[in-house]
Design an enzyme around this catalytic site. Structure first.
Site, PDB file in Angstrom:
ATOM      1  N   ILE A 139      53.538  94.233  66.635  1.00 44.23           N
ATOM      2  CA  ILE A 139      52.508  94.772  65.735  1.00 44.23           C
ATOM      3  C   ILE A 139      52.178  96.214  66.095  1.00 44.23           C
ATOM      4  O   ILE A 139      52.096  97.083  65.222  1.00 44.23           O
ATOM      5  CB  ILE A 139      51.238  93.880  65.761  1.00 44.23           C
ATOM      6  CG1 ILE A 139      51.569  92.508  65.162  1.00 44.23           C
ATOM      7  CG2 ILE A 139      50.080  94.549  65.027  1.00 44.23           C
ATOM      8  CD1 ILE A 139      50.428  91.515  65.150  1.00 44.23           C
ATOM      9  N   GLU A 171      50.849 100.566  76.724  1.00 50.05           N
ATOM     10  CA  GLU A 171      51.479  99.263  76.976  1.00 50.05           C
ATOM     11  C   GLU A 171      51.331  98.969  78.463  1.00 50.05           C
ATOM     12  O   GLU A 171      51.646  99.821  79.296  1.00 50.05           O
ATOM     13  CB  GLU A 171      52.956  99.319  76.546  1.00 50.05           C
ATOM     14  CG  GLU A 171      53.861  98.230  77.072  1.00 50.05           C
ATOM     15  CD  GLU A 171      53.450  96.812  76.685  1.00 50.05           C
ATOM     16  OE1 GLU A 171      53.137  96.564  75.509  1.00 50.05           O
ATOM     17  OE2 GLU A 171      53.435  95.947  77.590  1.00 50.05           O
ATOM     18  N   HIS A 214      83.827  98.237  53.403  1.00 54.84           N
ATOM     19  CA  HIS A 214      83.775  99.608  53.903  1.00 54.84           C
ATOM     20  C   HIS A 214      83.212 100.517  52.821  1.00 54.84           C
ATOM     21  O   HIS A 214      83.567 100.355  51.650  1.00 54.84           O
ATOM     22  CB  HIS A 214      85.189 100.074  54.262  1.00 54.84           C
ATOM     23  CG  HIS A 214      85.232 101.479  54.765  1.00 54.84           C
ATOM     24  ND1 HIS A 214      84.731 101.840  56.006  1.00 54.84           N
ATOM     25  CD2 HIS A 214      85.700 102.620  54.198  1.00 54.84           C
ATOM     26  CE1 HIS A 214      84.896 103.146  56.174  1.00 54.84           C
ATOM     27  NE2 HIS A 214      85.479 103.647  55.086  1.00 54.84           N
TER      28      HIS A 214
HETATM   29  P1  FAD Z   1      49.860  81.137  59.103  1.00 54.48           P
HETATM   30  O1  FAD Z   1      50.681  82.023  58.266  1.00 54.48           O
HETATM   31  O2  FAD Z   1      49.059  81.734  60.202  1.00 54.48           O
HETATM   32  O3  FAD Z   1      48.928  80.338  58.107  1.00 54.48           O
HETATM   33  C1  FAD Z   1      47.986  79.448  58.564  1.00 54.48           C
HETATM   34  C2  FAD Z   1      47.037  79.146  57.442  1.00 54.48           C
HETATM   35  O4  FAD Z   1      46.204  78.070  57.857  1.00 54.48           O
HETATM   36  C3  FAD Z   1      46.100  80.287  57.076  1.00 54.48           C
HETATM   37  O5  FAD Z   1      46.194  80.564  55.704  1.00 54.48           O
HETATM   38  C4  FAD Z   1      44.711  79.769  57.426  1.00 54.48           C
HETATM   39  O6  FAD Z   1      43.738  80.192  56.484  1.00 54.48           O
HETATM   40  C5  FAD Z   1      44.920  78.273  57.355  1.00 54.48           C
HETATM   41  N1  FAD Z   1      44.006  77.478  58.179  1.00 54.48           N
HETATM   42  C6  FAD Z   1      43.732  77.612  59.495  1.00 54.48           C
HETATM   43  N2  FAD Z   1      42.863  76.663  59.895  1.00 54.48           N
HETATM   44  C7  FAD Z   1      42.574  75.909  58.802  1.00 54.48           C
HETATM   45  C8  FAD Z   1      41.758  74.782  58.565  1.00 54.48           C
HETATM   46  N3  FAD Z   1      41.038  74.215  59.540  1.00 54.48           N
HETATM   47  N4  FAD Z   1      41.708  74.286  57.319  1.00 54.48           N
HETATM   48  C9  FAD Z   1      42.417  74.838  56.310  1.00 54.48           C
HETATM   49  N5  FAD Z   1      43.224  75.893  56.484  1.00 54.48           N
HETATM   50  C10 FAD Z   1      43.300  76.420  57.704  1.00 54.48           C
HETATM   51  N6  FAD Z   1      56.633  87.087  61.145  1.00 54.48           N
HETATM   52  C11 FAD Z   1      57.883  87.292  60.687  1.00 54.48           C
HETATM   53  O7  FAD Z   1      58.709  86.367  60.742  1.00 54.48           O
HETATM   54  N7  FAD Z   1      58.258  88.491  60.162  1.00 54.48           N
HETATM   55  C12 FAD Z   1      57.392  89.530  60.088  1.00 54.48           C
HETATM   56  O8  FAD Z   1      57.752  90.589  59.616  1.00 54.48           O
HETATM   57  C13 FAD Z   1      56.077  89.344  60.560  1.00 54.48           C
HETATM   58  N8  FAD Z   1      55.177  90.337  60.496  1.00 54.48           N
HETATM   59  C14 FAD Z   1      53.894  90.117  60.909  1.00 54.48           C
HETATM   60  C15 FAD Z   1      52.984  91.167  60.836  1.00 54.48           C
HETATM   61  C16 FAD Z   1      51.675  90.973  61.256  1.00 54.48           C
HETATM   62  C17 FAD Z   1      50.693  92.104  61.152  1.00 54.48           C
HETATM   63  C18 FAD Z   1      51.279  89.701  61.748  1.00 54.48           C
HETATM   64  C19 FAD Z   1      49.857  89.469  62.169  1.00 54.48           C
HETATM   65  C20 FAD Z   1      52.174  88.666  61.840  1.00 54.48           C
HETATM   66  C21 FAD Z   1      53.500  88.865  61.439  1.00 54.48           C
HETATM   67  N9  FAD Z   1      54.449  87.857  61.520  1.00 54.48           N
HETATM   68  C22 FAD Z   1      55.731  88.075  61.083  1.00 54.48           C
HETATM   69  C23 FAD Z   1      54.113  86.531  62.049  1.00 54.48           C
HETATM   70  C24 FAD Z   1      53.897  85.557  60.893  1.00 54.48           C
HETATM   71  O9  FAD Z   1      52.862  86.036  60.068  1.00 54.48           O
HETATM   72  C25 FAD Z   1      53.556  84.179  61.426  1.00 54.48           C
HETATM   73  O10 FAD Z   1      54.533  83.766  62.343  1.00 54.48           O
HETATM   74  C26 FAD Z   1      53.482  83.177  60.292  1.00 54.48           C
HETATM   75  O11 FAD Z   1      52.520  83.557  59.336  1.00 54.48           O
HETATM   76  C27 FAD Z   1      53.134  81.793  60.836  1.00 54.48           C
HETATM   77  O12 FAD Z   1      53.073  80.902  59.776  1.00 54.48           O
HETATM   78  P2  FAD Z   1      52.211  79.556  59.858  1.00 54.48           P
HETATM   79  O13 FAD Z   1      52.576  78.810  58.632  1.00 54.48           O
HETATM   80  O14 FAD Z   1      52.399  78.929  61.169  1.00 54.48           O
HETATM   81  O15 FAD Z   1      50.699  79.995  59.797  1.00 54.48           O
HETATM   82  P1  NAD Z   2      53.393  90.940  71.151  1.00 52.61           P
HETATM   83  O1  NAD Z   2      53.385  89.831  72.107  1.00 52.61           O
HETATM   84  O2  NAD Z   2      54.618  91.234  70.371  1.00 52.61           O
HETATM   85  O3  NAD Z   2      53.032  92.288  71.915  1.00 52.61           O
HETATM   86  C1  NAD Z   2      51.848  92.451  72.628  1.00 52.61           C
HETATM   87  C2  NAD Z   2      52.063  93.573  73.614  1.00 52.61           C
HETATM   88  O4  NAD Z   2      50.818  93.914  74.166  1.00 52.61           O
HETATM   89  C3  NAD Z   2      52.981  93.184  74.765  1.00 52.61           C
HETATM   90  O5  NAD Z   2      53.953  94.173  74.914  1.00 52.61           O
HETATM   91  C4  NAD Z   2      52.038  93.106  75.949  1.00 52.61           C
HETATM   92  O6  NAD Z   2      52.666  93.426  77.172  1.00 52.61           O
HETATM   93  C5  NAD Z   2      50.995  94.116  75.554  1.00 52.61           C
HETATM   94  N1  NAD Z   2      49.682  93.931  76.155  1.00 52.61           N
HETATM   95  C6  NAD Z   2      49.012  92.762  76.375  1.00 52.61           C
HETATM   96  N2  NAD Z   2      47.803  93.007  76.908  1.00 52.61           N
HETATM   97  C7  NAD Z   2      47.685  94.362  77.017  1.00 52.61           C
HETATM   98  C8  NAD Z   2      46.661  95.226  77.482  1.00 52.61           C
HETATM   99  N3  NAD Z   2      45.510  94.748  77.936  1.00 52.61           N
HETATM  100  N4  NAD Z   2      46.896  96.565  77.463  1.00 52.61           N
HETATM  101  C9  NAD Z   2      48.074  97.062  76.995  1.00 52.61           C
HETATM  102  N5  NAD Z   2      49.076  96.272  76.541  1.00 52.61           N
HETATM  103  C10 NAD Z   2      48.883  94.950  76.538  1.00 52.61           C
HETATM  104  O7  NAD Z   2      52.133  90.701  70.212  1.00 52.61           O
HETATM  105  P2  NAD Z   2      51.688  91.381  68.851  1.00 52.61           P
HETATM  106  O8  NAD Z   2      52.331  92.708  68.673  1.00 52.61           O
HETATM  107  O9  NAD Z   2      50.210  91.271  68.824  1.00 52.61           O
HETATM  108  O10 NAD Z   2      52.308  90.390  67.782  1.00 52.61           O
HETATM  109  C11 NAD Z   2      51.975  88.997  67.843  1.00 52.61           C
HETATM  110  C12 NAD Z   2      53.102  88.178  67.334  1.00 52.61           C
HETATM  111  O11 NAD Z   2      53.169  88.265  65.913  1.00 52.61           O
HETATM  112  C13 NAD Z   2      54.471  88.632  67.808  1.00 52.61           C
HETATM  113  O12 NAD Z   2      54.772  88.127  69.078  1.00 52.61           O
HETATM  114  C14 NAD Z   2      55.368  88.052  66.755  1.00 52.61           C
HETATM  115  O13 NAD Z   2      55.610  86.705  67.055  1.00 52.61           O
HETATM  116  C15 NAD Z   2      54.514  88.142  65.497  1.00 52.61           C
HETATM  117  N6  NAD Z   2      54.913  89.339  64.720  1.00 52.61           N
HETATM  118  C16 NAD Z   2      56.186  89.406  64.260  1.00 52.61           C
HETATM  119  C17 NAD Z   2      56.596  90.511  63.556  1.00 52.61           C
HETATM  120  C18 NAD Z   2      58.003  90.571  63.057  1.00 52.61           C
HETATM  121  O14 NAD Z   2      58.647  89.530  63.015  1.00 52.61           O
HETATM  122  N7  NAD Z   2      58.507  91.730  62.686  1.00 52.61           N
HETATM  123  C19 NAD Z   2      55.711  91.539  63.295  1.00 52.61           C
HETATM  124  C20 NAD Z   2      54.418  91.443  63.777  1.00 52.61           C
HETATM  125  C21 NAD Z   2      54.031  90.318  64.482  1.00 52.61           C
END
Ligand code: FAD
Ligand code: NAD
Length: 472
Positions: free
Chosen positions: A185, A204, A445
């Site tokens: 992120i 980091e 290619h």
């Molecule tokens: P979530 O997508 O987290 O959905 C959970 C849902 O459960 C939510 O809508 C929430 O409202 C609902 N919920 C929670 N508790 C309750 C409850 N008690 N009752 C009813 N509903 C509830 N992953 C990738 O693979 N590619 C990416 O490019 C990527 N980019 C990301 C960028 C960001 C900024 C972030 C934060 C994450 C990113 N991720 C990415 C990670 C990805 O979003 C998650 O791995 C994925 O959404 C997980 O899916 P999930 O179905 O487990 O849960």
């Molecule tokens: P992350 O685990 O990828 O990275 C967190 C980073 O913060 C690590 O490098 C860690 O060493 C560092 N860190 C932890 N504590 C710290 C501190 N006190 N000071 C400075 N650095 C510190 O976590 P994220 O970036 O928050 O993303 C969370 C998860 O969401 C990812 O692990 C991934 O599974 C998912 N995600 C996926 C995508 C994608 O697929 N492109 C994009 C965004 C998020």
């Protein structure tokens, strides 16, 4: 309170939950989905994958127009209309989530907006947003409640302290932004803000960005990030965050143990995510939680309660959307009584920076940690015609091979579009391909996909565009 009965209740409608619910309905099950949002989508669509990739696309347009200077095309400095950009991104999200709502309806999946908690192993209570509540009795439940951002201790709430959700809201482009955490992120959203005009610094705490990723790939990324980030502080901890009325004062603990202070307009905390496994009434069931807070599951994603399954971020690492969706299908197959297991050999990971980093299967880092003897076949993008025409030779493609059987165990790529290319690696690993298969498959290619074929050729010492003969 009117009770309802359903065959399957899915709690959480992210990419895990909605994929599971739709598949179960396609198999003929009677399905109810509960989510707190108005439509399915989860973190991924509302505040994760999709909005971040929309903004990263905008950032790429800015960087490509700047890079074009090198080949004689000069654009004026971009004028960023934040409201328009935000509206475009929000429109993508509402279109996609709205469509998912329609897809739920057309499959006759009952969608309830509200918060679900377990009453017992066969009942959930849904507290709806309109204030009413409803009990649902189920034969099976799939828990897919996802995860939420970790916060740093003792950081007071402030409009100048962002997490991924508020950063994606794109309220404005701060003149200076500190990103805490050099992971997925931090680097993706850091790239967005840097290209939109913020002076971005990244801190980091470990000695390198993207801990866990292969260092030779990260080195390539670091070189490019140096051109867009103001600074990257490695091995540095944030000791204190003090928001003021106008900005944020941050105290760092540097690698030498000394402290220093800096002022930023905003800071973004991106230090990882934690599973949403509490406050769900799980104590009323037989579901167990691991010490890291994930729901304990078996290979079919069944929890320690036979009627309840768990998938996605709440069920363990890696926290990726495609892993969640796949687990959803496995859980549904298990509920339907089909022979199934969650045993992927290659879950792809893509960091959507510029260049992108992508890998799947065994990584070189992991092989070293496990003391596994592997052969690594590499092809540098400097030797790729397509990379040259894109003016982006800062790439590398690697195959991780079993030296005896030549089997493809993993693939890792850095370069623009690496996220699209990695699927070939997934297929190669999952299909049990050997280096010769990849070498003999004709690649079009000129494309960067040829670097995969040539990496395989280089294993045999005869890649056409590099001369690295094999020692006989
Ligand atoms: P979530 O997508 O987290 O959905 C959970 C849902 O459960 C939510 O809508 C929430 O409202 C609902 N919920 C929670 N508790 C309750 C409850 N008690 N009752 C009813 N509903 C509830 N992953 C990738 O693979 N590619 C990416 O490019 C990527 N980019 C990301 C960028 C960001 C900024 C972030 C934060 C994450 C990113 N991720 C990415 C990670 C990805 O979003 C998650 O791995 C994925 O959404 C997980 O899916 P999930 O179905 O487990 O849960
Ligand atoms: P992350 O685990 O990828 O990275 C967190 C980073 O913060 C690590 O490098 C860690 O060493 C560092 N860190 C932890 N504590 C710290 C501190 N006190 N000071 C400075 N650095 C510190 O976590 P994220 O970036 O928050 O993303 C969370 C998860 O969401 C990812 O692990 C991934 O599974 C998912 N995600 C996926 C995508 C994608 O697929 N492109 C994009 C965004 C998020």
């Amino acid at each position: 309170m009117n009770d309802q009965k359903t065959q399957l209740v899915v709690i959480g409608a992210g990419p895990g939950g909605y994929a599971a619910a739709f598949y179960a309905a396609d198999l003929g099950m009677q399905v109810t989905v509960v989510d707190m949002e108005q439509n399915p989508g989860g973190v991924c669509l509302y505040r994760g994958c999709i909005p971040s990739k929309a903004l990263l696309h905008a950032a790429k347009v800015v960087s490509e127009s700047r890079d074009a200077k090198e080949f004689g095309i000069t654009f004026n400095e971009p004028r960023i209309e934040v409201e328009k950009l935000r509206a475009w991104k929000n429109n993508i999200v509402s279109k996609m989530t709205g469509n998912l709502g329609l897809l739920a309806k057309s499959r006759k999946v009952t969608f309830l907006q509200g918060k679900a908690t377990f009453v017992d192993s066969n009942t959930v209570k849904v507290q709806k947003t309109d204030g009413s509540s409803q009990n649902i009795q189920f034969e099976h439940a799939i828990l897919a409640t996802g995860s939420r951002p970790i916060t740093l201790p003792n950081v007071p709430d402030s409009p100048f302290v962002l997490n991924s959700t508020t950063a994606l809201d794109l309220q404005n482009i701060p003149a200076s932004l500190l990103v805490v955490g050099g992971g997925y992120i931090g680097l993706e959203l850091g790239t967005v803000y840097a290209e939109l005009g913020s002076a971005v610094s990244v801190v980091e705490m470990t000695p390198g960005l993207l801990p866990g990723a292969d260092r030779d790939l990260v080195t390539v990324l670091e070189k490019r990030l140096k051109t867009i980030f103001k600074s990257t502080m490695l091995g540095t901890k944030v000791a204190k965050v003090e928001p003021t009325a106008k900005n944020v004062k941050v105290t760092f603990e540097n690698p030498d143990g000394k402290t220093s202070q800096e002022i930023y307009d905003k800071i973004l905390i991106a230090v990882g995510r934690k599973p949403n496994s509490s406050d769900l009434g799980l104590e009323n069931t037989k579901v167990k939680i691991t010490p890291k807070g994930f729901v304990q599951v078996d290979l079919q994603r069944r929890t320690t309660d036979p009627a309840i399954f768990a998938i996605g971020d709440v069920a363990g690492e890696p926290m990726l959307a495609h892993k969640a969706s796949h687990e959803g299908r496995v859980a549904v197959d298990a509920i339907a009584g089909k022979k199934t297991v969650f045993e992927p050999k290659a879950i792809p990971a893509v960091v959507f920076t510029d260049p992108e980093i992508a890998w799947c299967g065994l990584t070189e880092t992991q092989a070293k940690q496990e003391n596994r003897n592997v052969a690594v076949a590499k092809f540098p993008w400097g030797a790729s015609g397509r990379a040259m025409t894109l003016n982006r030779t800062d790439g590398l493609t690697k195959l991780i091979l079993d030296p005896d059987t030549q089997r493809v165990l993993g693939m890792a790529i850095i370069g623009p579009g690496a996220g699209e290319l990695i699927s070939e690696g997934v297929l190669a690993v999952e299909m049990g391909s050997v280096a010769e298969d990849v070498k003999l498959a004709i690649h079009p290619h000129p494309t960067t996909s040829e670097t995969i074929m040539e990496a395989a050729e280089s294993f045999f010492g005869h890649a056409t565009h590099i001369h690295r003969p094999k020692k006989h």
